[in-house]
Design a protein around this motif. Structure first.
Motif, PDB file in Angstrom:
ATOM      1  N   UNK A  76       0.842  -1.216   0.000  1.00  0.00           N
ATOM      2  CA  UNK A  76       0.000   0.000   0.000  1.00  0.00           C
ATOM      3  C   UNK A  76       0.869   1.255   0.000  1.00  0.00           C
ATOM      4  N   UNK A  77       0.469   2.216  -0.798  1.00  0.00           N
ATOM      5  CA  UNK A  77       1.223   3.478  -0.887  1.00  0.00           C
ATOM      6  C   UNK A  77       1.222   4.225   0.442  1.00  0.00           C
ATOM      7  N   UNK A  78       2.370   4.736   0.781  1.00  0.00           N
ATOM      8  CA  UNK A  78       2.450   5.609   1.945  1.00  0.00           C
ATOM      9  C   UNK A  78       2.295   7.040   1.444  1.00  0.00           C
ATOM     10  N   UNK A  79       1.279   7.727   1.971  1.00  0.00           N
ATOM     11  CA  UNK A  79       0.972   9.051   1.445  1.00  0.00           C
ATOM     12  C   UNK A  79       1.791  10.175   2.054  1.00  0.00           C
ATOM     13  N   UNK A  80       2.522   9.864   3.108  1.00  0.00           N
ATOM     14  CA  UNK A  80       3.392  10.870   3.737  1.00  0.00           C
ATOM     15  C   UNK A  80       4.787  10.284   3.851  1.00  0.00           C
ATOM     16  N   UNK A  81       5.492  10.168   2.766  1.00  0.00           N
ATOM     17  CA  UNK A  81       6.797   9.493   2.815  1.00  0.00           C
ATOM     18  C   UNK A  81       7.758  10.145   3.800  1.00  0.00           C
ATOM     19  N   UNK A  82       7.570  11.435   4.064  1.00  0.00           N
ATOM     20  CA  UNK A  82       8.497  12.127   4.957  1.00  0.00           C
ATOM     21  C   UNK A  82       8.091  11.995   6.414  1.00  0.00           C
ATOM     22  N   UNK A  83       6.911  11.442   6.665  1.00  0.00           N
ATOM     23  CA  UNK A  83       6.407  11.411   8.042  1.00  0.00           C
ATOM     24  C   UNK A  83       6.891  10.172   8.762  1.00  0.00           C
ATOM     25  N   UNK A  84       8.087  10.230   9.302  1.00  0.00           N
ATOM     26  CA  UNK A  84       8.594   9.085  10.042  1.00  0.00           C
ATOM     27  C   UNK A  84       8.068   9.110  11.475  1.00  0.00           C
ATOM     28  N   UNK A  85       8.379   8.059  12.220  1.00  0.00           N
ATOM     29  CA  UNK A  85       7.866   7.928  13.587  1.00  0.00           C
ATOM     30  C   UNK A  85       8.284   9.108  14.455  1.00  0.00           C
ATOM     31  N   UNK A  86       9.528   9.505  14.287  1.00  0.00           N
ATOM     32  CA  UNK A  86      10.068  10.624  15.055  1.00  0.00           C
ATOM     33  C   UNK A  86       9.223  11.883  14.845  1.00  0.00           C
ATOM     34  N   UNK A  87       9.056  12.231  13.584  1.00  0.00           N
ATOM     35  CA  UNK A  87       8.314  13.445  13.249  1.00  0.00           C
ATOM     36  C   UNK A  87       6.844  13.332  13.644  1.00  0.00           C
ATOM     37  N   UNK A  88       6.255  12.161  13.389  1.00  0.00           N
ATOM     38  CA  UNK A  88       4.847  11.961  13.721  1.00  0.00           C
ATOM     39  C   UNK A  88       4.621  12.125  15.214  1.00  0.00           C
ATOM     40  N   UNK A  89       5.498  11.546  16.025  1.00  0.00           N
ATOM     41  CA  UNK A  89       5.280  11.639  17.471  1.00  0.00           C
ATOM     42  C   UNK A  89       5.487  13.076  17.948  1.00  0.00           C
ATOM     43  N   UNK A  90       6.404  13.793  17.325  1.00  0.00           N
ATOM     44  CA  UNK A  90       6.577  15.222  17.663  1.00  0.00           C
ATOM     45  C   UNK A  90       5.303  16.007  17.395  1.00  0.00           C
TER      46      UNK A  90
END
Lengths: 116, 116
Positions: B1-15
């Motif tokens: 499945x396509x990831x629609x936020x390729x730049x949104x890693x766990x680090x950034x998401x949790x921030x």
DNA sequence: TACATATATAAGTACATAATTATATAATAA
DNA sequence: TTATTATATAATTATGTACTTATATATGTA
């Protein structure tokens, strides 16, 4: 426009977001989306003490996001699919990168618990 | 499945989730979805000191979620629609109850700043 | 039984966070 | 200019949070 989470007020939403605003817990939730996990697997995945892991799981459980089931000597955690904010959580997690790689690594180290 | 936020890693998401895991900031974002707001309007809406409001806005600005524009003596804040995580944020905010009522209340108290 | 493994809880600690009051800066009005 | 309004920053404080180590509990095994 219809509000799809009538019970999700600002108070509750900010509580949930604060809970998921921790890298470890967020990743736990993403991992649990694809596989149930026991505590010792989480300990192997995260660079953290076993009590640290247990405390994060407790918070997720207290919020109703995960369930626990004992199987023999292990306690397995899984997503609580009956959680009333599941739609919100799913919508959130779907933006995160897949973490299946972690399970592959676990398997490679022989640390995956299958538990018949 | 396509990831629609390729730049949104766990680090950034949790921030981002930690940032929105505060009731005041979360509501600010929801309010800004429908109207730009100046600081004094936020002060009127929230039961909080002006510096408290400014500090929350600063955090949202530092994360790239909002922009500020001075108009005369007022500084107006608005959503930064060019933010690279906008899709994630929008998906999140759409689950929250509409807050237009707050602006109606402001208007009724004569505290709405229109600023020509 | 005794021992090992898995997990949870308790206690302590360092650090982060969100608020406050006091003060500085900037724009506007008299 | 001086005063007023709007906003930002600094300093402080109280509280919350995420870890740690030590210990308790529960299950499984020899």
């Amino acid at each position: 426009m219809m509000n799809m989470d009538p019970a999700l007020d600002m108070q509750k939403a900010s509580q949930l977001l604060k809970l998921l605003g921790d890298k470890t817990r967020l990743m736990m939730m993403k991992l649990l989306q694809s596989h149930d996990c026991c505590v010792c697997e989480f300990v192997a995945i995260f660079n953290m003490s076993q009590p640290g892991i247990s405390q994060h799981l407790r918070k997720l459980k207290d919020a109703g996001l995960v369930k626990e089931t004992r199987r023999g000597q292990w306690v397995f955690y899984s997503l609580n699919r009956e959680n009333e904010y599941g739609g919100f959580i799913d919508d959130l997690l779907k933006h995160l990168p897949d973490q299946n790689e972690r399970f592959v690594e676990l398997e490679a180290q022989g640390l995956r618990i299958t538990c018949e």
